[in-house]
Design an enzyme around this catalytic site. Structure first.
Site, PDB file in Angstrom:
ATOM      1  N   CYS A  49      31.056  48.958  47.114  1.00 56.86           N
ATOM      2  CA  CYS A  49      31.958  48.651  48.218  1.00 56.86           C
ATOM      3  C   CYS A  49      32.566  47.142  47.849  1.00 56.86           C
ATOM      4  CB  CYS A  49      31.196  48.622  49.700  1.00 56.86           C
ATOM      5  SG  CYS A  49      29.377  48.487  49.617  1.00 56.86           S
ATOM      6  N   HIS A 103      28.374  41.361  30.912  1.00 56.95           N
ATOM      7  CA  HIS A 103      28.811  41.745  32.073  1.00 56.95           C
ATOM      8  C   HIS A 103      28.450  43.033  32.498  1.00 56.95           C
ATOM      9  CE1 HIS A 103      31.488  42.190  35.718  1.00 56.95           C
ATOM     10  NE2 HIS A 103      31.609  43.375  35.163  1.00 56.95           N
TER      11      HIS A 103
END
Lengths: 448, 275
Positions: A49, A103
């Protein structure tokens, strides 16, 4: 090396992020589109989300190959978000090589999550990985990077308290009930008040409870809320009887006076025969008289106590983030060492092929000449000796070459080898790891 | 008790109990969500009990003494039984972390038994079938009271933290209050009939062998007081709903009396000649 292109709560507002939700963004659809791009060798698509991103390995190691791969991913994402590449670019982040590996590790370890240390992200990355494996878009390199990310997340979880503590009012309420009752399998949660806050608390607390009961001034509202959770309703006049059977009581009425007084609870505790009772008072003004907390086996936590716990939880997680970042850095260095080792793999393969080729050729010439009389068994033993000699001869240079590659000197040494031994041009070989280490296998098992 | 193997086993058991106590302590004060030190503590405590049990058997063979006779063995057997009961029952009652109290207690009992003389003179004069029943009932009861005491202490720590509104830290790593309360009650309930049998058989035996000295009288009095305290805790819980803190204090007081009885035995053993 790998590249990452995506957008998250840090770079894109919710109006942009929500454009990427829906069936069009299903992993299978996206992986199908990405697989069709010739610029990409391996891909994985992660969608949560708060985050949409593509992890990819470009075809080829040149800068131009990476640029083409980045553009390809941008185009697919723009199409997916029904927007243009130029419109999308300001909200996208793009990372390459070391930065991309870092990352991936940070995201999987929940260091880049909106709620620091939340546990769901690891499961979401695993789902994305499974989808990519099912779609056949992963090979050894990216798969290894993601696998390492799982083990980094595991390390962060076990070696730091990044995921510990509670960071929302509802989760604090759940934690409190765990401290007092363990689980609520046989417990009753009583909601005093039927507002939105009571409903939110019931959603968290009600998951493990045997029963949810609602006590409210307006019986109709109590009944409506109780029905939603499959519980029972009672009017506020029946509060004393309800308190006698409840285990966790969540109070959230708008009453200006205390709804639960010390005298009431003292009477209730007699009826309860001393069984523990937990009050979670989320109302302002408070519904439970503060000195109720002084009664034996009764615990009262008001909204300030809960918010204090939330703040403590968040502070603790922020403090742990430093330790977690260190783990990530260690693992990034290890992965880069392994990846650099792949750069010298063609030189190692060529050197082995040449050495073994020469030894085998010499052995075979002898077998056709002076050693013609040897039996099949002796010939096999001789060839085994050749293999053994090759291994022993090349063990030290191979090890040193890999070590040098890890330190960033691999290319120079590989070129020297090529020059010295007249090795063929070093084409890139398949970068499958030679063999899985025991640690890798442990990590894989751990993430199952 | 100078056999080198027996001494080595004793030292090993003591070291393992100590390591278990440290592991539990690290668990309680540690960070991270996983609980490797808790598991380590449970394993070490189990291993310590196994070593200690082996030491008891070896010691009884070397000394040619029955291991239920004399305070020397009694303390050791209580320690081993308490650890074994903890290892077996910890999952059922979800009280793993109370190992932090069980481990040092086991170590204390072991040290106490090492300090006492290996001697069966207390029971030596009596050839009766009552003796094994008396000793065994007391030992099993005592072991269960060790666990009830550990759960009670755990309860009071957790209760104090929650009353101060501390939700994280130690309290997050202790068992839930309710689990501690139930465990304490269950161990007390199981240990009480044993203590009762011990008291009845003890009264029968005392008439025949005891000297009526001040030490014997004090020991008997503390024995009866222990029984009365535990009976009171159980009755008040059943009748008046005395749970949680009150029950925990009662259990701790009862256990303290039981320990006094053991200490009297221990002190008396110092005054007796070596076997």
């Amino acid at each position: 090396m790998i590249v990452v292109v995506g957008l998250s709560h840090r770079t894109a507002p919710v109006e942009v992020r929500e454009r990427f939700a829906g069936e069009a963004g299903a992993p299978e659809v996206m992986l199908g589109k990405l697989r069709g791009r010739p610029e990409l060798d391996e891909v994985m698509f992660l969608s949560t989300c708060n985050r949409v991103e593509v992890l990819a390995r470009p075809k080829g190691n040149a800068d131009a190959d990476r640029a083409r791969a980045l553009k390809a991913v941008r185009e697919v994402l723009a199409e997916h978000g029904s927007t243009s590449e130029n419109d999308l670019k300001p909200v996208l982040y793009e990372k390459e090589g070391e930065e991309a590996v870092r990352h991936v590790y940070r995201v999987t370890s929940s260091l880049d999550s909106m709620v620091l240390g939340e546990p769901q992200i690891l499961g979401q990355v695993k789902d994305a990985y499974d989808a990519a494996v099912a779609a056949g878009t992963l090979r050894s390199f990216l798969a290894r990077c993601v696998h390492r990310a799982f083990s980094v997340a595991k390390r962060v979880r076990s070696e730091t308290a990044l995921g510990a503590g509670t960071v929302s009012i509802s989760s604090v309420a759940v934690e409190l009930s765990k401290r007092v009752f363990g689980d609520l399998n046989d417990g009753i949660v009583l909601l005093v008040g039927a507002g939105e806050m009571a409903e939110a608390a019931a959603k968290s607390l009600g998951k493990g409870a045997k029963e949810i009961r609602v006590c409210n001034r307006s019986f109709e509202r109590a009944a409506t809320l109780a029905q939603r959770f499959g519980g029972a309703a009672a009017p506020l006049t029946a509060l004393e009887a309800e308190l006698a059977t409840a285990d966790v009581v969540v109070t959230s009425t708008a009453s200006p006076n205390f709804v639960v007084t010390r005298d009431l609870v003292k009477r209730v505790m007699k009826a309860r025969r001393g069984r523990a009772l937990l009050f979670v008072d989320i109302a302002v003004p408070r519904n439970v008289e503060p000195n109720v907390h002084g009664i034996d086996n009764v615990y009262v936590f008001d909204i300030d106590d809960l918010e204090q716990q939330v703040a403590v939880g968040l502070d603790a997680r922020r403090a742990e983030a430093t330790a977690a970042e260190k783990i990530v850095e260690q693992e990034v260095v290890q992965f880069l060492q392994w990846a650099r080792g792949l750069d010298v793999q063609p030189a190692i393969v060529a050197l082995r092929a040449k050495t073994r080729g020469i030894l085998v050729a010499e052995a075979e010439r002898s077998l056709q000449g002076r050693l013609k009389h040897l039996t099949e068994g002796d010939r096999a033993a001789l060839m085994q000796m050749v293999d053994s000699a090759t291994n022993k001869l090349l063990h030290a240079p191979t090890t040193r070459l890999r070590r040098a590659a890890g330190d960033g000197d691999g290319q120079t040494l590989a070129a020297t080898l090529q020059e010295l031994f007249e090795l063929p041009t070093l084409h890139e070989v398949d970068e499958e790891p030679d063999e899985k280490t025991e640690k890798d296998e442990d990590d894989e098992r751990a993430v199952q | 008790m100078s056999h080198p193997l027996v001494n080595a086993l004793l030292l090993l058991a003591a070291a393992t109990y100590s390591a278990a106590a440290v592991a539990f302590l690290v668990h309680l004060t540690g960070r991270g969500q996983k609980r490797p030190y808790l598991r380590m503590g449970v394993w070490l405590l189990g291993a310590g009990a196994a070593l200690h049990a082996t030491q008891i058997v070896m010691s009884s063979l070397v000394l040619d003494l029955c291991p239920i006779k004399g305070i020397h063995f009694a303390l050791s057997v209580v320690s081993v039984l308490a650890c074994a009961a903890y290892v077996v029952m910890r999952r059922r009652y979800r009280i793993d972390a109370v190992g932090v109290i069980v481990a040092p207690l086991a170590l204390t009992f072991l040290v106490g038994s090492a300090a006492a003389h290996a001697d069966a003179s207390a029971a030596g004069s009596l050839k009766s079938a009552v003796l094994p029943v008396h000793v065994l009932a007391n030992l099993v009861g005592e072991a269960l009271f060790v666990l009830a005491f550990a759960a009670a202490v755990g309860y009071l720590i957790a209760d104090k933290q929650l009353k101060k509104k501390h939700v994280g830290g130690v309290v997050a790593r202790l068992p839930p209050l309710d689990a501690l309360d139930r465990a304490e009650h269950a161990f007390l309930l199981a240990g009480f009939p044993m203590l009762t049998v011990g008291i009845i058989t003890g009264a029968f035996w005392a008439e025949r062998v005891e000297s009526g000295s001040a030490v014997d009288i004090a020991r008997s009095l503390f024995g009866y007081a222990t029984w009365a305290l535990f009976a009171g805790v159980l009755l008040l819980r059943a009748g008046r709903g005395w749970r949680g803190k009150r029950a925990a204090y009662g259990t701790i007081a009862g256990f303290a009396f039981a320990v006094v009885v053991l200490v009297i035995y221990l002190v008396r053993s110092f005054g007796e000649p070596h076997a």
